[in-house]
Design an enzyme around this catalytic site. Structure first.
Site, PDB file in Angstrom:
ATOM      1  N   HIS A  40       0.875  -1.175   0.000  1.00  0.00           N
ATOM      2  CA  HIS A  40       0.000   0.000   0.000  1.00  0.00           C
ATOM      3  C   HIS A  40       0.912   1.224   0.000  1.00  0.00           C
ATOM      4  O   HIS A  40       2.148   1.093  -0.054  1.00  0.00           O
ATOM      5  CB  HIS A  40      -0.952  -0.031   1.203  1.00  0.00           C
ATOM      6  CG  HIS A  40      -0.264  -0.271   2.515  1.00  0.00           C
ATOM      7  ND1 HIS A  40       0.652   0.618   3.049  1.00  0.00           N
ATOM      8  CD2 HIS A  40      -0.336  -1.304   3.393  1.00  0.00           C
ATOM      9  CE1 HIS A  40       1.090   0.147   4.190  1.00  0.00           C
ATOM     10  NE2 HIS A  40       0.532  -1.029   4.425  1.00  0.00           N
TER      11      HIS A  40
ATOM     12  N   HIS B 168       4.173   1.202   2.061  1.00  0.00           N
ATOM     13  CA  HIS B 168       5.330   0.515   1.472  1.00  0.00           C
ATOM     14  C   HIS B 168       5.946   1.351   0.350  1.00  0.00           C
ATOM     15  O   HIS B 168       7.169   1.425   0.214  1.00  0.00           O
ATOM     16  CB  HIS B 168       4.922  -0.835   0.874  1.00  0.00           C
ATOM     17  CG  HIS B 168       4.355  -1.810   1.865  1.00  0.00           C
ATOM     18  ND1 HIS B 168       3.006  -2.059   1.960  1.00  0.00           N
ATOM     19  CD2 HIS B 168       4.954  -2.590   2.795  1.00  0.00           C
ATOM     20  CE1 HIS B 168       2.804  -2.967   2.904  1.00  0.00           C
ATOM     21  NE2 HIS B 168       3.965  -3.300   3.433  1.00  0.00           N
TER      22      HIS B 168
ATOM     23  N   GLY C 171       9.085   1.238   8.511  1.00  0.00           N
ATOM     24  CA  GLY C 171       8.010   2.183   8.797  1.00  0.00           C
ATOM     25  C   GLY C 171       7.789   2.315  10.300  1.00  0.00           C
ATOM     26  O   GLY C 171       7.761   1.315  11.029  1.00  0.00           O
TER      27      GLY C 171
ATOM     28  N   ASP D 279       5.100   0.438  12.857  1.00  0.00           N
ATOM     29  CA  ASP D 279       5.494  -0.636  13.771  1.00  0.00           C
ATOM     30  C   ASP D 279       6.592  -0.090  14.682  1.00  0.00           C
ATOM     31  O   ASP D 279       7.768  -0.442  14.561  1.00  0.00           O
ATOM     32  CB  ASP D 279       5.979  -1.849  12.980  1.00  0.00           C
ATOM     33  CG  ASP D 279       4.891  -2.420  12.089  1.00  0.00           C
ATOM     34  OD1 ASP D 279       3.812  -2.738  12.609  1.00  0.00           O
ATOM     35  OD2 ASP D 279       5.104  -2.516  10.872  1.00  0.00           O
TER      36      ASP D 279
ATOM     37  N   SER E  64      -2.293  -0.136   6.648  1.00  0.00           N
ATOM     38  CA  SER E  64      -1.801  -1.442   7.069  1.00  0.00           C
ATOM     39  C   SER E  64      -2.387  -2.480   6.134  1.00  0.00           C
ATOM     40  O   SER E  64      -3.546  -2.358   5.711  1.00  0.00           O
ATOM     41  CB  SER E  64      -2.262  -1.735   8.503  1.00  0.00           C
ATOM     42  OG  SER E  64      -2.126  -3.121   8.775  1.00  0.00           O
ATOM     43  N   SER E  65      -1.586  -3.500   5.815  1.00  0.00           N
ATOM     44  CA  SER E  65      -2.111  -4.576   4.975  1.00  0.00           C
ATOM     45  C   SER E  65      -3.307  -5.235   5.660  1.00  0.00           C
ATOM     46  O   SER E  65      -4.191  -5.778   5.002  1.00  0.00           O
ATOM     47  CB  SER E  65      -1.024  -5.604   4.700  1.00  0.00           C
ATOM     48  OG  SER E  65       0.099  -4.957   4.126  1.00  0.00           O
TER      49      SER E  65
HETATM   50  O1  PAF Z   1       7.255  -5.180   9.106  1.00  0.00           O
HETATM   51  C1  PAF Z   1       7.206  -6.221   8.417  1.00  0.00           C
HETATM   52  O2  PAF Z   1       6.590  -6.277   7.337  1.00  0.00           O
HETATM   53  C2  PAF Z   1       7.902  -7.467   8.916  1.00  0.00           C
HETATM   54  O3  PAF Z   1       7.836  -7.559  10.288  1.00  0.00           O
HETATM   55  C3  PAF Z   1       9.355  -7.582   8.429  1.00  0.00           C
HETATM   56  C4  PAF Z   1      10.207  -6.450   8.956  1.00  0.00           C
HETATM   57  C5  PAF Z   1       9.386  -7.577   6.899  1.00  0.00           C
HETATM   58  C6  PAF Z   1       9.974  -8.900   8.910  1.00  0.00           C
HETATM   59  O4  PAF Z   1       9.287  -9.994   8.413  1.00  0.00           O
END
Ligand code: PAF
Length: 264
Positions: free
Chosen positions: A28, A31, A140, A143, A178-179
């Site tokens: 999205h 990303h 990002g 998280d 968020s996905s």
């Molecule tokens: O944030 C994420 O999408 C995942 O936790 C990551 C950092 C790709 C690790 O699998």
């Protein structure tokens, strides 16, 4: 865009600066903003797409996690990604597999509610760092605790790279992209911006507002796991009035677990 399914196929030109964005796909705008940042920071942009089984605990959404791979590849291509590393679980993991546990900061909040989650994250991220060997890696801030945990891992294990943590991208009403938003029903989607609204309210109310915010979210139908104000580097209570502080929240709406945070 070149897609590498194996470590051997990666074949990166190591005379160039490598910027790396680790992802689990289902791209999205959040990303895409990380990919744009990578483009500024490196001469070669590498994105990994790996829905990492070890960071989901039994009963979580590993099986139903969205995997629109062809669409993801097209979006990455349109954003100037040079190499997509999309390995299989068997390419990534040995049996038995050594794991990485980050002391302290991985044991709070999401570390409590999702036991084993951060060990799964740090193990796969450490492996990806060793496979890609980037000069800079981009994550990002949505998280927030993941950023803190990876920051501590990089420091404690002397990884030789720079971390770049990027602002959360939000929908117009404030909902963090968020996905997992794809799981929300129409009525849940209408409620979801309340999370960001309550976090924003804490800018004025401070810690005294936490109980009221939690109560209002609960009345709306959220099941709040935590709502707190922390130092974003340690996830501990802010030590002094000068400490940077973030309001953080994790709450369930129906079968979807949402997290968010803002700098106060
Ligand atoms: O944030 C994420 O999408 C995942 O936790 C990551 C950092 C790709 C690790 O699998």
């Amino acid at each position: 865009l070149r897609v590498a399914r194996t470590i051997d196929a990666l074949q990166l030109d190591r005379s160039k600066t490598i910027a790396f964005v680790p992802t689990m796909g289902a791209f999205h705008e959040g990303h895409l903003s990380l990919m744009r940042r990578a483009k500024q920071l490196g001469e070669i942009v590498v994105v990994s797409l790996f829905v990492n089984p070890t960071q989901f605990k039994a009963g979580e959404d590993f099986e139903r996690y969205p995997r629109p791979e062809a669409k993801d590849f097209a979006m990455a291509e349109a954003h100037g990604v040079d190499v997509m590393f999309a390995p299989s679980p068997s390419e990534m993991y040995n049996h038995p597999q050594t794991t990485i546990h980050v002391a302290g900061v991985s044991e709070l909040y999401d570390g409590v509610f999702r036991p084993g989650h951060f060990d799964g994250v740090t193990t796969v991220v450490a492996k990806l760092f060793n496979i890609v060997r980037p000069n800079v890696a981009i994550f990002g801030l949505k998280d927030l605790q993941q950023c803190a945990v990876i920051g501590k891992m990089v420091e404690d294990l002397n990884f030789s790279l720079i971390l770049s943590m990027e602002e959360t991208i939000r929908e117009e009403g404030g909902l963090a992209l968020s996905s997992r938003n794809a799981y929300l029903s129409l009525s849940e989607r209408a409620l979801a911006p309340a999370l960001h609204r309550e976090l924003t309210g804490l800018r004025v109310a401070g810690p005294a507002g936490l109980e009221g915010a939690k109560k209002r979210l609960t009345e709306l139908g959220f099941r709040v796991e935590y709502l707190d104000i922390v130092d974003p580097f340690t996830m501990h209570p802010p030590e002094s009035p000068a400490t940077v502080r973030h309001a953080i929240v994790a709450a369930w709406l129906g079968k979807t677990r949402l997290i968010d945070n803002i700098k106060l």
